[in-house]
Design a protein around this motif. Structure first.
Motif, PDB file in Angstrom:
ATOM      1  N   ASN A   1      77.035  58.050  27.767  1.00  0.00           N
ATOM      2  CA  ASN A   1      76.516  57.237  28.876  1.00  0.00           C
ATOM      3  C   ASN A   1      75.138  57.732  29.328  1.00  0.00           C
ATOM      4  O   ASN A   1      74.188  56.946  29.426  1.00  0.00           O
TER       5      ASN A   1
ATOM      6  N   LEU B   1      72.465  57.209  26.603  1.00  0.00           N
ATOM      7  CA  LEU B   1      72.023  55.812  26.516  1.00  0.00           C
ATOM      8  C   LEU B   1      71.005  55.492  27.610  1.00  0.00           C
ATOM      9  O   LEU B   1      69.931  54.930  27.336  1.00  0.00           O
TER      10      LEU B   1
ATOM     11  N   MET C   1      67.263  48.501  22.038  1.00  0.00           N
ATOM     12  CA  MET C   1      68.713  48.533  22.229  1.00  0.00           C
ATOM     13  C   MET C   1      69.433  49.049  20.981  1.00  0.00           C
ATOM     14  O   MET C   1      70.340  49.886  21.072  1.00  0.00           O
TER      15      MET C   1
ATOM     16  N   LEU D   1      71.607  52.499  21.012  1.00  0.00           N
ATOM     17  CA  LEU D   1      73.059  52.431  20.794  1.00  0.00           C
ATOM     18  C   LEU D   1      73.456  53.249  19.571  1.00  0.00           C
ATOM     19  O   LEU D   1      74.458  53.980  19.583  1.00  0.00           O
TER      20      LEU D   1
ATOM     21  N   LEU E   1      75.854  56.652  19.512  1.00  0.00           N
ATOM     22  CA  LEU E   1      77.076  56.742  18.707  1.00  0.00           C
ATOM     23  C   LEU E   1      77.037  57.959  17.785  1.00  0.00           C
ATOM     24  O   LEU E   1      78.070  58.599  17.537  1.00  0.00           O
TER      25      LEU E   1
ATOM     26  N   PHE F   1      70.979  44.005  28.500  1.00  0.00           N
ATOM     27  CA  PHE F   1      72.191  44.662  28.010  1.00  0.00           C
ATOM     28  C   PHE F   1      73.357  44.452  28.982  1.00  0.00           C
ATOM     29  O   PHE F   1      74.473  44.130  28.559  1.00  0.00           O
TER      30      PHE F   1
ATOM     31  N   TYR G   1      76.775  42.354  28.210  1.00  0.00           N
ATOM     32  CA  TYR G   1      78.122  42.945  28.289  1.00  0.00           C
ATOM     33  C   TYR G   1      79.021  42.177  29.252  1.00  0.00           C
ATOM     34  O   TYR G   1      80.204  41.982  28.991  1.00  0.00           O
TER      35      TYR G   1
ATOM     36  N   ILE H   1      79.684  52.923  25.494  1.00  0.00           N
ATOM     37  CA  ILE H   1      78.701  51.832  25.541  1.00  0.00           C
ATOM     38  C   ILE H   1      79.208  50.726  26.471  1.00  0.00           C
ATOM     39  O   ILE H   1      78.455  50.167  27.276  1.00  0.00           O
TER      40      ILE H   1
ATOM     41  N   THR I   1      78.799  51.846  30.028  1.00  0.00           N
ATOM     42  CA  THR I   1      77.404  51.746  30.457  1.00  0.00           C
ATOM     43  C   THR I   1      77.046  50.299  30.794  1.00  0.00           C
ATOM     44  O   THR I   1      76.341  50.036  31.771  1.00  0.00           O
TER      45      THR I   1
END
Length: 312
Positions: A73, A76, A86, A90, A94, A145, A149, A219, A222
Motif C-alpha cells: 500500500n 504504491l 499505473m 502496480l 506486486l 485508479f 476500483y 492493490i 489502496t
C-alpha cells in the motif's frame, strides 16, 4: 439430504444469518451501490484469506500477510506520488510482495524454520519497511485508479475481478498435480516426502502464492482507501486466519476448502457491518464483534464435529 453433507454448510449458514440481519437493519443493503461498497471494502480481506488458506492447507501458517499488504500500500502511494504510471507502479508493488513471499518460502521451506516464528519475523521486517517508506499516513492515489476500483467494469463491480483473479489462480493450481501435493503435504509432511513430493518447493510455493494474492489484496485496499497508511493492513493477518478457521480449514493442514475461507471472510465483513448498522457505541463495537466472531468459530466447529462424528 446432500446439502446436509456439504462441508461448507456451517459457514454458509452463518453468512446467510448475518446477511439477513443486515437486510433487516440496513434498508437498501441489497442495492447494487450498497453491495458494491461492501465488496470494495472486503475484497482485500477475501484476497488475503485465499492466500492464508493455501498456506494452511499445506500445513503452514503465515502471519506476515497483513504487513505485506501495508508495505504494498505505501509503496504504491509513494510510486504514484513520484509520477510513476499505473502499470509500472502496480507491477513494482506486486514484485515487492513476491519478494517477501520468496523470503518466507526460503526460510521455511529450505532453512526449516518454524512457520510461526519465520513469518512473525518477516512481518516485523515488512512492517518496518512500510514505516520507513511512509512514517505517517498520507499521500493520494490517482483519481483514475480510485474511480476504476470503485466503479463498474462490464456492469460488474471492479473489486469482484480482484477476487476472481485470486480464486482462478487457486482453481488452476488445484487442477494440477501441485493441488494434490498440497493436501498430501498438509496431511502428513513425512509421508509426502517419502512419496517423492517436492516438500520444500511446495512449501516455498505456498508462501510465494500467499504473498502474491495478498499483493493483489493490497492493490484493492489502496483503491478502496485512496491513500497510504503503514499500519492499514496489519489486522488482516489474524482476520484472514480467523476466516479460514470459520470456513472449515484445519489449523493442522490438509483439510478444508478455499471457498470456505472466502465465506468466512464475507461472514467477518457482515458481522462488522451489522455492528456498525446497529449503532452500537464505538466503545463496545470491538467487544461485540469479537464475541460474535468467537461464537461463530465455536458454532461452526461444533456443527462440523456433529457432522463428522467427532466428540466435542
Amino acid at each position: 439430504m446432500r446439502i446436509l453433507k456439504w462441508n461448507l454448510l456451517p459457514v454458509f449458514g452463518l453468512m446467510i444469518v448475518f446477511l439477513i440481519l443486515n437486510i433487516i437493519i440496513t434498508p437498501g443493503f441489497l442495492s447494487l451501490s450498497s453491495l458494491a461498497g461492501f465488496i470494495s471494502s472486503y475484497a482485500p480481506l477475501i484476497c488475503v484469506s485465499i492466500g492464508s488458506a493455501v498456506v494452511m492447507l499445506g500445513g503452514g501458517i503465515d502471519i506476515s500477510l497483513g504487513a505485506i499488504v501495508s508495505l504494498v500500500n505505501v509503496m504504491l502511494i509513494t510510486l504514484f506520488g513520484k509520477g510513476w504510471g499505473m502499470g509500472a507502479a502496480l507491477g513494482s508493488a506486486l514484485v515487492v510482495a513476491i519478494l517477501v513471499g520468496i523470503l518466507n518460502g526460503f526460510v521455511i521451506g529450505f532453512l526449516r524454520v518454524n512457520p510461526l516464528l519465520a513469518t512473525f519475523s518477516t512481518s516485523s521486517v515488512a512492517a518496518g519497511l512500510a514505516l520507513w517508506v511512509m512514517p505517517t499516513p498520507g499521500g493520494q492515489a490517482p483519481m483514475d485508479f480510485v474511480q476504476l476500483y470503485n466503479g463498474l467494469l462490464f456492469s460488474i463491480p471492479t473489486p469482484v475481478y480482484f477476487i476472481l483473479i485470486a480464486l482462478v489462480l487457486w482453481i488452476f493450481i488445484k487442477m494440477t498435480p501441485a493441488g494434490i501435493w498440497l493436501f498430501a503435504l498438509g496431511r502428513d509432511e513425512r509421508k509426502a516426502y517419502v512419496s517423492a513430493i517436492p516438500v520444500q518447493w511446495m512449501q516455498f510455493f505456498t508462501y510465494v502464492f500467499a504473498a502474491f494474492v495478498s499483493g493483489i489484496g493490497a492493490i484493492a485496499l489502496t483503491g478502496s482507501v485512496g491513500s497510504g497508511d503503514p499500519l492499514v493492513g496489519l489486522p488482516l493477518s489474524l482476520n484472514a486466519i480467523a476466516a479460514c478457521v470459520i470456513g472449515g480449514i484445519s489449523l493442522l493442514g490438509g483439510s478444508g476448502e478455499v471457498m470456505g475461507a472466502i465465506f468466512g471472510a464475507i461472514f467477518l465483513g457482515l458481522v462488522t457491518t451489522t455492528v456498525l448498522a446497529a449503532q452500537i457505541s464505538p466503545f463496545y463495537q470491538d467487544l461485540l464483534s469479537g464475541v460474535i466472531i468467537l461464537m461463530g468459530v465455536l458454532g461452526a466447529t461444533w456443527l462440523r464435529g456433529k457432522r463428522t462424528g467427532l466428540t466435542y
